[in-house]
Enzyme design. Structure first.
Site, mmCIF file in Angstrom:
data_model
loop_
_atom_site.group_PDB
_atom_site.id
_atom_site.type_symbol
_atom_site.label_atom_id
_atom_site.label_comp_id
_atom_site.label_asym_id
_atom_site.label_seq_id
_atom_site.Cartn_x
_atom_site.Cartn_y
_atom_site.Cartn_z
ATOM 1 N N ASP A 5 -1.418 8.856 -0.382
ATOM 2 C CA ASP A 5 -1.424 10.136 -1.092
ATOM 3 C C ASP A 5 -2.212 11.091 -0.204
ATOM 4 O OD1 ASP A 5 -2.339 12.335 -2.543
ATOM 5 O OD2 ASP A 5 -2.863 11.196 -4.332
ATOM 6 N N MET A 53 -9.615 2.628 2.354
ATOM 7 C CA MET A 53 -8.325 3.280 2.601
ATOM 8 C C MET A 53 -8.367 4.785 2.335
ATOM 9 S SD MET A 53 -5.482 0.466 1.605
ATOM 10 C CE MET A 53 -4.329 1.067 2.832
ATOM 11 N N GLU A 75 -22.449 31.012 4.442
ATOM 12 C CA GLU A 75 -23.264 31.029 5.651
ATOM 13 C C GLU A 75 -24.690 30.632 5.346
ATOM 14 O OE1 GLU A 75 -21.150 34.263 8.532
ATOM 15 O OE2 GLU A 75 -22.392 35.065 6.925
ATOM 16 N N HIS A 103 0.856 -1.188 0.000
ATOM 17 C CA HIS A 103 0.000 0.000 0.000
ATOM 18 C C HIS A 103 0.890 1.234 0.000
ATOM 19 C CE1 HIS A 103 -3.572 -2.419 1.090
ATOM 20 N NE2 HIS A 103 -2.797 -3.051 1.951
ATOM 21 N N HIS A 108 -5.561 9.123 1.017
ATOM 22 C CA HIS A 108 -6.045 7.815 0.575
ATOM 23 C C HIS A 108 -4.889 6.983 0.051
ATOM 24 C CE1 HIS A 108 -5.714 8.835 -3.758
ATOM 25 N NE2 HIS A 108 -6.016 10.059 -3.357
ATOM 26 N N CYS A 109 -5.145 5.691 -0.080
ATOM 27 C CA CYS A 109 -4.141 4.814 -0.663
ATOM 28 C C CYS A 109 -4.172 5.033 -2.176
ATOM 29 C CB CYS A 109 -4.443 3.360 -0.321
ATOM 30 S SG CYS A 109 -3.215 2.216 -0.973
ATOM 31 N N HIS A 114 -3.665 14.740 0.259
ATOM 32 C CA HIS A 114 -3.953 15.930 -0.547
ATOM 33 C C HIS A 114 -3.368 17.198 0.076
ATOM 34 C CE1 HIS A 114 -7.628 13.862 -2.684
ATOM 35 N NE2 HIS A 114 -6.474 13.233 -2.881
ATOM 36 N N THR A 170 -27.614 22.252 2.535
ATOM 37 C CA THR A 170 -26.987 21.018 2.065
ATOM 38 C C THR A 170 -25.685 21.412 1.399
ATOM 39 O OG1 THR A 170 -29.146 20.018 1.636
ATOM 40 C CG2 THR A 170 -27.280 19.045 0.484
ATOM 41 N N HIS A 181 -26.327 16.710 4.485
ATOM 42 C CA HIS A 181 -27.423 17.486 5.062
ATOM 43 C C HIS A 181 -27.722 16.986 6.470
ATOM 44 C CE1 HIS A 181 -31.323 19.624 5.035
ATOM 45 N NE2 HIS A 181 -31.856 18.520 5.548
ATOM 46 N N HIS A 200 -28.309 13.537 1.093
ATOM 47 C CA HIS A 200 -29.665 13.851 0.652
ATOM 48 C C HIS A 200 -30.000 13.268 -0.722
ATOM 49 C CE1 HIS A 200 -33.517 15.806 0.933
ATOM 50 N NE2 HIS A 200 -33.179 16.429 2.035
ATOM 51 N N HIS A 210 -8.451 -0.125 -3.659
ATOM 52 C CA HIS A 210 -7.911 0.187 -2.333
ATOM 53 C C HIS A 210 -8.792 1.219 -1.622
ATOM 54 C CE1 HIS A 210 -3.829 -1.808 -2.308
ATOM 55 N NE2 HIS A 210 -4.280 -2.055 -3.541
HETATM 56 CU CU LIG Z 1 -3.811 0.284 -0.302
#
Ligand SMILES: [Cu+2]
Length: 486
Positions: free
Chosen positions: A125, A176, A287, A122, A162-163, A127, A291, A268, A317, A171
């Site tokens: 990553d 993951m 503000e 595995h 995430h993987c 962000h 949803t 929501h 929703h 994955h």
């Molecule tokens: Cu993985």
């Protein structure tokens, strides 16, 4: 051509000014990021990691540090819903994975270890990382090994990790993913309660609710035909005893993520309005939002003050996902009622638009005693089924199977079969409060059903003579008796 020379010169100089202006903008942009990259780090600390729905202690005013993050990958079987299990692949043993809380300028030293019992390699990553693959290329790790890499958090915000190991979709589909928060200089404003919620869609060989260990179904994933859409990895992860809580008057902040792999979430909370939404987890604050859209691989921060007590339902929703695939959670709020904000039922009455006088259809045979009609069981089953499909079906479902954590089953219901009069009374008067049906507790509301005593007799007879129940034949006079309290 020649008389255009002057114009050309003017245009050229305008373009030069514009170019200079744009360059200076980009320069400024670069400067803020460069500044964040230049924030000095003092000392070292080990990051507190939490499993959902909890989040680590706020960063507050602490200085940027070298932040040690130790994340362990575990492949393990877990419960998807009652009677159904799934082989989850996890960051830190939970879906979503452990919540990581940092501040802008932190220098993160990330160690990813792949447990020796795992079967696959595995990676991760994030962000929040500025760099190739968000760390994926540096963190690819085989079972029984670990990898270390460093990154500087230069953009504040809420980010998904995430993987990213092939097949990436698989994955992610196996759980993951998780969230990493990068707090701005000085921290986020203080609130009373903070929670971590992440949506994900799951694809199984069997259909929703099929029992046993359900393997991942690649074709359904490619077709985006999800069997489960859930918050925090499983059906019911945020309902009943697992509900998140707050007290009247408190401010609540939810860190919402969406791991996907496929579906976007229309997040929501029923009965609440988000006072603030950090749109897509970034700096933009909207503000008074009902949803908010959370893209796959994206996030949002929502904040609201709870003003009245009650159970507030969290949903995607795209509503069939909520009631049929699991994307439903609960926020339980305790405290004083506030009748100014919400009154509850003030009055309940009979709505009779045509007036009382013409409710009985004259049939030229007024003297005929109404009780004389005695139907056969088959006739009652027929009419009872019609009442059921019109009135009860939406909640208790076509085969009386109910909906886990929301509506109890009528099929093989021990509660139903134990006491006929009690069941009749529920249909006559409605039901609130906790009840246990076939070992599962429900704490919800069934409203009083506006149907005649005759129809109640038929629908109850239909239910008792279907789906493995005890074949009671309920008569109208029995319903009359329960209604009058004898
Ligand atoms: Cu993985």
């Amino acid at each position: 051509m020649i008389q255009n020379r002057k114009q050309t010169t003017i245009i050229m100089s305008l373009l030069t000014v514009l170019a200079l202006f744009l360059t200076s903008c980009i320069d400024n942009e670069k400067k803020t990021q460069a500044n964040a990259a230049d924030i000095p780090v003092s000392k070292e600390m080990t990051a507190e990691l939490t499993s959902p729905p909890n989040v680590p202690t706020p960063v507050g005013r602490r200085k940027a540090k070298k932040l040690i993050v130790n994340m362990e990958i575990l492949e393990q079987e877990g419960t998807m819903t009652d009677g159904t299990t799934y082989n989850y692949w996890t960051f830190g043993g939970s879906v979503p994975g452990s919540f990581i809380r940092t501040r802008v300028g932190d220098e993160v030293e990330f160690t990813l270890s792949n447990h020796p019992d795992n079967k696959l390699p595995h990676n991760i990553d994030l962000h929040a990382v500025t760099g190739p693959g968000g760390g994926a290329t540096s963190s690819f790790v085989a079972p029984g090994h670990e990898k270390k890499f460093n990154f500087k958090t230069i953009n504040p915000g809420l980010y998904v990790y995430h993987c990213a190991t092939a097949p990436v979709g698989m994955h992610i589909a196996n759980g993951m993913y998780g969230l990493i928060l990068v707090e701005p200089e000085g921290g986020l404003p203080k609130v009373d309660k903070e929670y971590y919620i992440m949506q994900g869609d799951f694809y199984t060989k069997g259909e929703n609710g099929d029992p046993g260990l359900q393997p991942f179904d690649m074709q359904k994933a490619v077709d985006e035909d999800a069997d489960y859409v859930v918050f925090n990895g499983s059906v019911g992860a945020l309902t009943g005893d697992n509900a998140i809580t707050a007290n009247v008057g408190e401010t609540v902040r939810l860190y919402i993520g969406n791991g996907g792999p496929n579906l976007v979430s229309s997040f929501h909370v029923i009965g609440e309005i988000f006072d603030k939404v950090y749109v897509e987890g970034g700096d933009l604050i909207n503000e008074n939002v009902q949803t908010t859209l959370v893209p796959a691989g994206g996030a949002a921060i929502v904040e609201f003050r709870v003003d009245v007590p009650g159970t507030f339902i969290l949903v995607d929703h795209s509503i069939f996902r909520a009631f049929n695939k699991g994307a439903l959670g609960m926020l339980k709020v305790e405290g004083e009622e506030n009748k100014k904000i919400y009154s509850g039922i003030v009055q309940e009455g009979i709505y009779n638009p045509e007036g009382g006088g013409i409710q009985v259809m004259p049939n030229g045979n007024d003297k005929k005693p109404t009780v004389a009609v005695s139907k056969t069981l088959a006739e009652k089953m027929e009419s009872g089924k019609q009442v059921y499909m019109k009135t009860c079906f939406a909640c208790h479902q076509a085969e009386g199977q109910g909906i886990p954590n929301a509506f109890p089953p009528l099929a093989k219901s021990d509660y139903l079969n134990a006491n006929v009069n009690r069941a009749i009374e529920i249909v006559l008067k409605g039901k609130t409060g906790e009840i246990t049906v076939n070992g599962e507790t429900y704490n919800s509301v069934m409203t009083r059903q506006a149907i005649s005593n005759d129809e109640i007799a038929d629908v109850m007879t239909y239910i008792y003579n279907s789906w493995g129940n005890n074949k009671t034949n309920v008569t109208k006079s029995q319903v009359d008796q329960v209604k009058s309290g004898h």
